[in-house]
Design an enzyme around this catalytic site. Sequence first.
Site, short mmCIF file in Angstrom:
data_model
loop_
_atom_site.label_atom_id
_atom_site.label_comp_id
_atom_site.label_asym_id
_atom_site.label_seq_id
_atom_site.Cartn_x
_atom_site.Cartn_y
_atom_site.Cartn_z
N THR A 69 0.90 -1.18 -0.10
CA THR A 69 -0.12 0.06 0.01
C THR A 69 0.74 1.12 -0.18
O THR A 69 2.26 1.16 -0.25
CB THR A 69 -0.95 -0.30 1.26
OG1 THR A 69 -1.77 1.14 0.98
CG2 THR A 69 -0.20 0.31 2.42
N ASN A 70 0.34 2.46 0.40
CA ASN A 70 1.15 3.71 0.43
C ASN A 70 0.47 4.49 1.71
O ASN A 70 -0.27 4.06 2.35
CB ASN A 70 1.03 4.54 -0.86
CG ASN A 70 -0.19 4.77 -1.16
OD1 ASN A 70 -1.28 5.68 -0.42
ND2 ASN A 70 -0.95 4.16 -2.34
N HIS A 71 1.13 5.60 1.99
CA HIS A 71 0.89 6.55 3.01
C HIS A 71 -0.50 7.34 3.07
O HIS A 71 -0.68 8.15 3.92
CB HIS A 71 1.89 7.39 3.45
CG HIS A 71 3.25 6.68 3.82
ND1 HIS A 71 3.27 5.85 4.68
CD2 HIS A 71 4.23 6.50 3.14
CE1 HIS A 71 4.39 5.41 4.92
NE2 HIS A 71 5.40 5.65 3.91
N SER A 72 -1.18 7.11 1.85
CA SER A 72 -2.41 8.11 1.73
C SER A 72 -3.35 7.97 2.94
O SER A 72 -3.60 6.69 3.44
CB SER A 72 -3.18 7.99 0.43
OG SER A 72 -4.51 8.55 0.39
N ALA A 82 -4.84 7.66 -3.96
CA ALA A 82 -3.50 7.20 -4.35
C ALA A 82 -3.51 5.28 -4.73
O ALA A 82 -3.53 4.72 -3.99
CB ALA A 82 -2.58 7.31 -3.17
#
Length: 222
Positions: A33-36, A100
């Site tokens: 995943t990512n930091h959104s 994101a």
Amino acid sequence: LQELACEKDLAGKKVLVTAGPTREAIDPVRYITNHSTGKMGYAIARAAARRGAEVTLVSGPVDLKAPMGVKLVPVVSARDMFDAVTSVSAEQDAIIKAAAVADYRPAVVGAEKTKKSDGNMNIELERTDDILAWLGAHRREGQVLCGFSMETQNMLENSRAKLVKKNVDMIVANSLRTAGAGFGTDTNIVTVITKDGAEELALMSKDQVAHELLNRIFAAKH
Ligand code: CTP
Ligand code: CA
């Protein structure tokens, strides 16, 4: 009170907002995943609903409550988001893609937990579909498309390229290198890029940014 005080200038408009990260499973235990955090997208959905729009919010997994009066469609993966967005896109007056979305997902998802062994491990990744590019290629007459662009370098140049490549009206660019912008903050500094040029907005709350973006999206002619 603010609810009542807000001018309903978007009454009768249908707005689709995407927000948050996507999660791409590696196996039943792990994901990419990512930091959104979803804050910018949720602020846009809330602002549009307050102004009278009929808002659908397609959201990846986040720790936020659905804004009042917004239809929340929770999704997990980029594929889920693609399906949720494309199934309702035709009826929208504006689509704002603050999510994101993962660009890659594991090519094979393990059915069982992957056990560790000695040495390195490789995960083969395959591309996800670009939802915004699909919308740009299938847009309905008069529909306004707005994408986001988060960069760490060459923000303007890279973001302008996305405007053209994805055939959208507006790209809202922000740099992770700017203080007051980025993941999880309550403020943002964005540059609004259209075919007419780039406009840098001042540092303001994500709620204020949301209203500024909606003003421009619904003034956009193309
Ligand atoms: N986007 C999308 N579907 C994807 C990837 C991105 O709809 N599979 C959308 C995002 O929601 C955003 C815009 O495209 O509105 C730009 O995303 P960004 O990640 O900044 O750009 P990419 O085109 O994915 O290019 P890169 O990550 O290489 O900078
Ligand atoms: Ca990307």
